[in-house]
Design a protein around this motif. Structure first.
Motif, PDB file in Angstrom:
ATOM      1  N   CYS A  85       1.541  -8.587  -2.951  1.00  0.00           N
ATOM      2  CA  CYS A  85       2.343  -7.434  -3.369  1.00  0.00           C
ATOM      3  C   CYS A  85       1.789  -6.827  -4.652  1.00  0.00           C
ATOM      4  CB  CYS A  85       3.788  -7.883  -3.598  1.00  0.00           C
ATOM      5  SG  CYS A  85       4.947  -6.566  -3.961  1.00  0.00           S
TER       6      CYS A  85
ATOM      7  N   ILE B 238       3.339  -2.728   4.299  1.00  0.00           N
ATOM      8  CA  ILE B 238       3.946  -1.467   3.900  1.00  0.00           C
ATOM      9  C   ILE B 238       3.216  -0.927   2.675  1.00  0.00           C
ATOM     10  CG2 ILE B 238       5.689  -2.683   2.536  1.00  0.00           C
ATOM     11  CD1 ILE B 238       7.618  -0.367   3.063  1.00  0.00           C
TER      12      ILE B 238
ATOM     13  N   TYR C 245       7.812 -11.195   8.800  1.00  0.00           N
ATOM     14  CA  TYR C 245       9.132 -10.588   8.920  1.00  0.00           C
ATOM     15  C   TYR C 245       9.925 -11.221  10.047  1.00  0.00           C
ATOM     16  CZ  TYR C 245       7.838  -7.960  13.118  1.00  0.00           C
ATOM     17  OH  TYR C 245       7.460  -7.616  14.395  1.00  0.00           O
TER      18      TYR C 245
ATOM     19  N   TYR D  94       4.591  -3.138  11.830  1.00  0.00           N
ATOM     20  CA  TYR D  94       5.100  -4.430  12.275  1.00  0.00           C
ATOM     21  C   TYR D  94       4.269  -4.874  13.466  1.00  0.00           C
ATOM     22  CZ  TYR D  94       9.212  -3.668   9.379  1.00  0.00           C
ATOM     23  OH  TYR D  94      10.054  -3.470   8.314  1.00  0.00           O
TER      24      TYR D  94
ATOM     25  N   ALA E 145       2.730  -7.153   1.848  1.00  0.00           N
ATOM     26  CA  ALA E 145       2.514  -7.636   3.207  1.00  0.00           C
ATOM     27  C   ALA E 145       3.007  -9.068   3.297  1.00  0.00           C
ATOM     28  CB  ALA E 145       1.028  -7.567   3.565  1.00  0.00           C
TER      29      ALA E 145
ATOM     30  N   TYR F 208       3.480   4.282   5.009  1.00  0.00           N
ATOM     31  CA  TYR F 208       3.418   3.698   6.342  1.00  0.00           C
ATOM     32  C   TYR F 208       3.927   2.275   6.276  1.00  0.00           C
ATOM     33  CZ  TYR F 208       0.558   7.586   7.888  1.00  0.00           C
ATOM     34  OH  TYR F 208       0.122   8.843   8.208  1.00  0.00           O
ATOM     35  N   ILE F 209       4.534   1.854   7.369  1.00  0.00           N
ATOM     36  CA  ILE F 209       4.892   0.452   7.551  1.00  0.00           C
ATOM     37  C   ILE F 209       4.472   0.084   8.958  1.00  0.00           C
ATOM     38  CG2 ILE F 209       7.271   0.928   8.297  1.00  0.00           C
ATOM     39  CD1 ILE F 209       8.099  -1.598   6.675  1.00  0.00           C
TER      40      ILE F 209
ATOM     41  N   MET G 216       3.710  -8.071   8.808  1.00  0.00           N
ATOM     42  CA  MET G 216       4.005  -6.677   8.472  1.00  0.00           C
ATOM     43  C   MET G 216       3.245  -6.275   7.224  1.00  0.00           C
ATOM     44  SD  MET G 216       5.914  -6.769   5.461  1.00  0.00           S
ATOM     45  CE  MET G 216       6.561  -5.117   5.475  1.00  0.00           C
TER      46      MET G 216
ATOM     47  N   ALA H  72       3.340  -1.583  -2.473  1.00  0.00           N
ATOM     48  CA  ALA H  72       2.632  -2.079  -1.294  1.00  0.00           C
ATOM     49  C   ALA H  72       2.809  -3.589  -1.237  1.00  0.00           C
ATOM     50  CB  ALA H  72       1.148  -1.724  -1.361  1.00  0.00           C
TER      51      ALA H  72
ATOM     52  N   TRP I 278      12.028   6.346   8.373  1.00  0.00           N
ATOM     53  CA  TRP I 278      10.732   6.176   9.016  1.00  0.00           C
ATOM     54  C   TRP I 278      10.727   6.828  10.396  1.00  0.00           C
ATOM     55  CZ3 TRP I 278       7.118   3.961   5.996  1.00  0.00           C
ATOM     56  CH2 TRP I 278       7.549   3.181   4.920  1.00  0.00           C
TER      57      TRP I 278
ATOM     58  N   HIS J  12      11.659  -9.386   4.964  1.00  0.00           N
ATOM     59  CA  HIS J  12      10.220  -9.454   4.735  1.00  0.00           C
ATOM     60  C   HIS J  12       9.961 -10.622   3.785  1.00  0.00           C
ATOM     61  CE1 HIS J  12      10.308  -4.805   5.253  1.00  0.00           C
ATOM     62  NE2 HIS J  12      10.203  -5.394   6.421  1.00  0.00           N
TER      63      HIS J  12
END
Length: 147
Positions: free
Chosen positions: A101, A51, A87, A43, A84, A40-41, A49, A82, A142, A96
């Motif tokens: 991370c 992911i 963005y 925004y 965040a 999943y991502i 964001m 993963a 996606w 991003h």
């Protein structure tokens, strides 16, 4: 963000449909994130964001995430990503800015992806990069999730 803002077209939750690697001519050369990737991502309108992508066909670890054998943990790590952060999107590429991370080398860097949005489908591509010694592109497809 306004409707005329390209970033507005990304806002929402997206589910991974496909993840694969191509050569520089666009021919598939293999899977990305293993044979059964899911992810999943999201925004947010405020410019943040998140992911997560992982192979869901991995065997469970034989211990907890800290005490399982190193080989098992390394395999799980290699098939999971993963991160965040913030963005920005200009309509053709998303940048991003990574704040947290699973891959520490990305923290504080910018991860750039070319993006094509066709209705409720978005295709993200990396720049060419060496994978197993071959210049390759990772492609993530996606599907927008509706409430």
């Amino acid at each position: 963000m306004t409707e005329s803002d390209p970033a507005a077209s990304l806002v929402g939750l997206w589910r991974l449909k496909d993840a694969f690697v191509t050569d520089l001519q666009g021919q598939r050369t293999g899977p990305a994130f293993g044979p059964s990737p899911k992810g999943y991502i999201v925004y947010m309108p405020d410019g943040t964001m998140m992911i997560v992508v992982a192979d869901t066909d991995q065997p469970p670890l034989s211990g907890d995430r800290l005490n399982a054998p190193v080989e098992e943990r390394a395999r799980a790590f290699s098939l999971t990503s993963a991160y965040a952060g913030r963005y920005r999107f200009d309509g053709s590429k998303v940048v991003h800015t990574v704040e947290v991370c699973t891959y520490p080398n990305w923290i504080g860097t910018e991860v750039v992806r070319s993006v094509e949005i066709n209705g409720d489908e978005a295709i993200f591509r990396t720049a060419p990069q060496p994978l197993d010694g071959v210049q390759s592109v990772v492609c993530l497809i996606w599907q927008r999730q509706h409430q």
